[in-house]
Design an enzyme around this catalytic site. Structure first.
Site, PDB file in Angstrom:
ATOM      1  N   GLY A  11     -13.676  -4.852  10.651  1.00  0.00           N
ATOM      2  CA  GLY A  11     -13.877  -5.215   9.239  1.00  0.00           C
ATOM      3  C   GLY A  11     -14.544  -6.573   9.142  1.00  0.00           C
ATOM      4  N   VAL A  61     -12.689   2.770  11.578  1.00  0.00           N
ATOM      5  CA  VAL A  61     -11.554   2.560  12.485  1.00  0.00           C
ATOM      6  C   VAL A  61     -10.540   3.711  12.436  1.00  0.00           C
ATOM      7  CG1 VAL A  61     -11.737   0.031  12.484  1.00  0.00           C
ATOM      8  CG2 VAL A  61     -10.206   1.163  10.836  1.00  0.00           C
ATOM      9  N   TYR A 152       0.710   0.583   1.262  1.00  0.00           N
ATOM     10  CA  TYR A 152       0.186  -0.611   1.943  1.00  0.00           C
ATOM     11  C   TYR A 152       1.303  -1.352   2.680  1.00  0.00           C
ATOM     12  CZ  TYR A 152      -2.359  -5.079   2.332  1.00  0.00           C
ATOM     13  OH  TYR A 152      -2.960  -6.219   2.788  1.00  0.00           O
ATOM     14  N   LYS A 156       1.661  -2.098   6.709  1.00  0.00           N
ATOM     15  CA  LYS A 156       1.702  -3.461   7.251  1.00  0.00           C
ATOM     16  C   LYS A 156       3.007  -3.731   7.999  1.00  0.00           C
ATOM     17  CE  LYS A 156      -2.390  -4.732   5.952  1.00  0.00           C
ATOM     18  NZ  LYS A 156      -3.419  -5.075   6.951  1.00  0.00           N
ATOM     19  N   ILE A 185      -4.869 -14.082  -0.424  1.00  0.00           N
ATOM     20  CA  ILE A 185      -6.158 -14.691  -0.052  1.00  0.00           C
ATOM     21  C   ILE A 185      -7.222 -14.171  -1.023  1.00  0.00           C
ATOM     22  CG2 ILE A 185      -7.851 -14.985   1.804  1.00  0.00           C
ATOM     23  CD1 ILE A 185      -5.156 -15.992   2.725  1.00  0.00           C
TER      24      ILE A 185
HETATM   25  P1  NDP Z   1     -11.732  -6.802   2.032  1.00  0.00           P
HETATM   26  O1  NDP Z   1     -11.503  -5.626   1.137  1.00  0.00           O
HETATM   27  O2  NDP Z   1     -12.478  -7.988   1.499  1.00  0.00           O
HETATM   28  O3  NDP Z   1     -12.438  -6.342   3.392  1.00  0.00           O
HETATM   29  C1  NDP Z   1     -11.925  -5.257   4.105  1.00  0.00           C
HETATM   30  C2  NDP Z   1     -12.737  -5.059   5.353  1.00  0.00           C
HETATM   31  O4  NDP Z   1     -12.205  -3.929   6.067  1.00  0.00           O
HETATM   32  C3  NDP Z   1     -14.197  -4.747   5.046  1.00  0.00           C
HETATM   33  O5  NDP Z   1     -15.009  -5.299   6.046  1.00  0.00           O
HETATM   34  C4  NDP Z   1     -14.215  -3.227   5.120  1.00  0.00           C
HETATM   35  O6  NDP Z   1     -15.488  -2.674   5.397  1.00  0.00           O
HETATM   36  C5  NDP Z   1     -13.285  -3.015   6.292  1.00  0.00           C
HETATM   37  N1  NDP Z   1     -12.831  -1.625   6.346  1.00  0.00           N
HETATM   38  C6  NDP Z   1     -12.149  -0.949   5.401  1.00  0.00           C
HETATM   39  N2  NDP Z   1     -11.946   0.325   5.801  1.00  0.00           N
HETATM   40  C7  NDP Z   1     -12.524   0.444   7.022  1.00  0.00           C
HETATM   41  C8  NDP Z   1     -12.647   1.507   7.950  1.00  0.00           C
HETATM   42  N3  NDP Z   1     -12.138   2.721   7.705  1.00  0.00           N
HETATM   43  N4  NDP Z   1     -13.308   1.278   9.109  1.00  0.00           N
HETATM   44  C9  NDP Z   1     -13.837   0.070   9.371  1.00  0.00           C
HETATM   45  N5  NDP Z   1     -13.745  -0.992   8.549  1.00  0.00           N
HETATM   46  C10 NDP Z   1     -13.105  -0.794   7.370  1.00  0.00           C
HETATM   47  O7  NDP Z   1     -10.269  -7.231   2.515  1.00  0.00           O
HETATM   48  P2  NDP Z   1      -9.721  -8.629   3.057  1.00  0.00           P
HETATM   49  O8  NDP Z   1     -10.755  -9.358   3.789  1.00  0.00           O
HETATM   50  O9  NDP Z   1      -8.995  -9.271   1.949  1.00  0.00           O
HETATM   51  O10 NDP Z   1      -8.596  -8.095   4.064  1.00  0.00           O
HETATM   52  C11 NDP Z   1      -8.736  -8.097   5.470  1.00  0.00           C
HETATM   53  C12 NDP Z   1      -7.397  -7.770   6.077  1.00  0.00           C
HETATM   54  O11 NDP Z   1      -6.430  -8.742   5.649  1.00  0.00           O
HETATM   55  C13 NDP Z   1      -6.840  -6.414   5.645  1.00  0.00           C
HETATM   56  O12 NDP Z   1      -6.169  -5.806   6.714  1.00  0.00           O
HETATM   57  C14 NDP Z   1      -5.857  -6.784   4.564  1.00  0.00           C
HETATM   58  O13 NDP Z   1      -4.855  -5.822   4.407  1.00  0.00           O
HETATM   59  C15 NDP Z   1      -5.307  -8.094   5.103  1.00  0.00           C
HETATM   60  N6  NDP Z   1      -4.695  -8.925   4.097  1.00  0.00           N
HETATM   61  C16 NDP Z   1      -5.415  -9.414   3.032  1.00  0.00           C
HETATM   62  C17 NDP Z   1      -4.783 -10.194   2.097  1.00  0.00           C
HETATM   63  C18 NDP Z   1      -5.496 -10.745   0.924  1.00  0.00           C
HETATM   64  O14 NDP Z   1      -4.822 -11.367   0.078  1.00  0.00           O
HETATM   65  N7  NDP Z   1      -6.799 -10.606   0.786  1.00  0.00           N
HETATM   66  C19 NDP Z   1      -3.355 -10.527   2.203  1.00  0.00           C
HETATM   67  C20 NDP Z   1      -2.713  -9.974   3.348  1.00  0.00           C
HETATM   68  C21 NDP Z   1      -3.371  -9.219   4.260  1.00  0.00           C
HETATM   69  P3  NDP Z   1     -16.431  -2.042   4.219  1.00  0.00           P
HETATM   70  O15 NDP Z   1     -17.247  -3.193   3.694  1.00  0.00           O
HETATM   71  O16 NDP Z   1     -17.229  -1.007   4.935  1.00  0.00           O
HETATM   72  O17 NDP Z   1     -15.513  -1.470   3.179  1.00  0.00           O
END
Ligand code: NDP
Length: 244
Positions: A11, A61, A152, A156, A185
């Site tokens: 991601g 993934v 979710y 997690k 975040i």
């Molecule tokens: P975003 O939605 O901004 O980004 C998610 C990323 O995951 C993107 O790059 C997306 O790619 C990728 N992704 C989603 N599905 C798939 C898949 N099937 N295969 C490959 N890549 C995939 O989320 P965040 O950056 O906020 O979150 C990143 C991680 O942090 C996550 O695991 C989230 O649960 C965790 N998190 C985030 C928090 C927050 O407050 N933001 C808090 C706690 C945890 P694409 O562009 O192709 O969709």
């Protein structure tokens, strides 16, 4: 702090993953950026320090064959795999009584099974190397639960338990496995939340600000570093003090 071996970040095209790729590359690691769109990953790669040593790999993934193919390609491109950061994740929120089985499954498939697929593919390589660092991005929601996020939160929490199991299995081969559990975040994932939810969240954060993507880099960098060589199976909460 330049280290040998590539660090895989899933991601990596936007949000937290993109910031991690940038900050870990700045710390000296070549990065294997993994995501669904090669085009978007290439854009993220342009941001990296010494972007020539980093490469992009397209995979969903949640697709076992695609994950296996990508890990094989990374193994062919780099002499060793130092780290794996399982960051890719999605939400499909809804109250339990309205949650469709499809939305339950979609979140578990990406967040938990995706983390398993990458870990499963990389673990034999790290075991043979007798070294490696796996960092899984969980969430404070996996520790506390959250109304509207049964799918979710379960994914997690599952990551936390899987991390401990992997830590126990791979420790004897010099491979560590830890979690980082972020709080709120500011990314695309949280951008759609109503203003009231954001304001309530802010009230509960002792450090009095919402997190930025860069706030996670130090914790992940540490867990990948030599300084964390004797730490495994742990969950490091990075949330401005919200959950304690
Ligand atoms: P975003 O939605 O901004 O980004 C998610 C990323 O995951 C993107 O790059 C997306 O790619 C990728 N992704 C989603 N599905 C798939 C898949 N099937 N295969 C490959 N890549 C995939 O989320 P965040 O950056 O906020 O979150 C990143 C991680 O942090 C996550 O695991 C989230 O649960 C965790 N998190 C985030 C928090 C927050 O407050 N933001 C808090 C706690 C945890 P694409 O562009 O192709 O969709």
């Amino acid at each position: 702090m330049a280290a040998e071996g590539v660090v895989i970040v899933t991601g990596a095209n936007r949000g937290i993953g993109r910031a991690l790729a940038r900050d870990l590359a700045a710390a000296g690691w070549p990065i294997a950026l993994v995501g669904r769109s090669l085009e978007k990953l290439e854009e993220a790669r342009q941001d990296l320090a010494d972007e020539t040593s980093s490469r992009c790999y397209a995979a969903d993934v949640a697709d076992w064959e695609q994950v296996q193919g990508v890990v094989e390609a990374i193994q062919g491109d780099y002499a060793s795999i130092h780290g794996l950061v399982n960051n890719a994740g999605i939400t499909k929120d809804g109250l339990l009584v309205r949650m469709s089985p499809e939305n339950w499954k979609a979140v578990l498939d990406v967040n938990l099974t995706g983390t398993f697929f990458l870990t499963r593919s990389v673990a034999p390589i790290m075991m043979r190397q007798r070294s490696g660092r796996i960092v899984n991005i969980s969430s404070v929601v996996g520790l506390t639960g959250n109304a509207g996020q049964a799918n979710y939160a379960a994914s997690k929490a599952g990551i936390v338990a899987m991390t401990k199991s992997v830590a126990r299995e791979l420790g004897g081969r010099g491979v560590t496995c830890n979690c980082v559990a972020p709080g709120f975040i500011e990314t695309d994932m949280t951008a759609e939340l109503p203003e009231k939810v954001r304001a309530d969240m802010l009230q509960r954060i002792p450090l009095k600000r919402l997190g930025q993507v860069e706030d996670l880099s130090g914790a992940v960098r540490f867990l990948l570093s030599q300084d964390a060589a004797w730490i495994t199976g742990q969950t490091l909460v990075v949330d401005g003090g919200m959950v304690m």
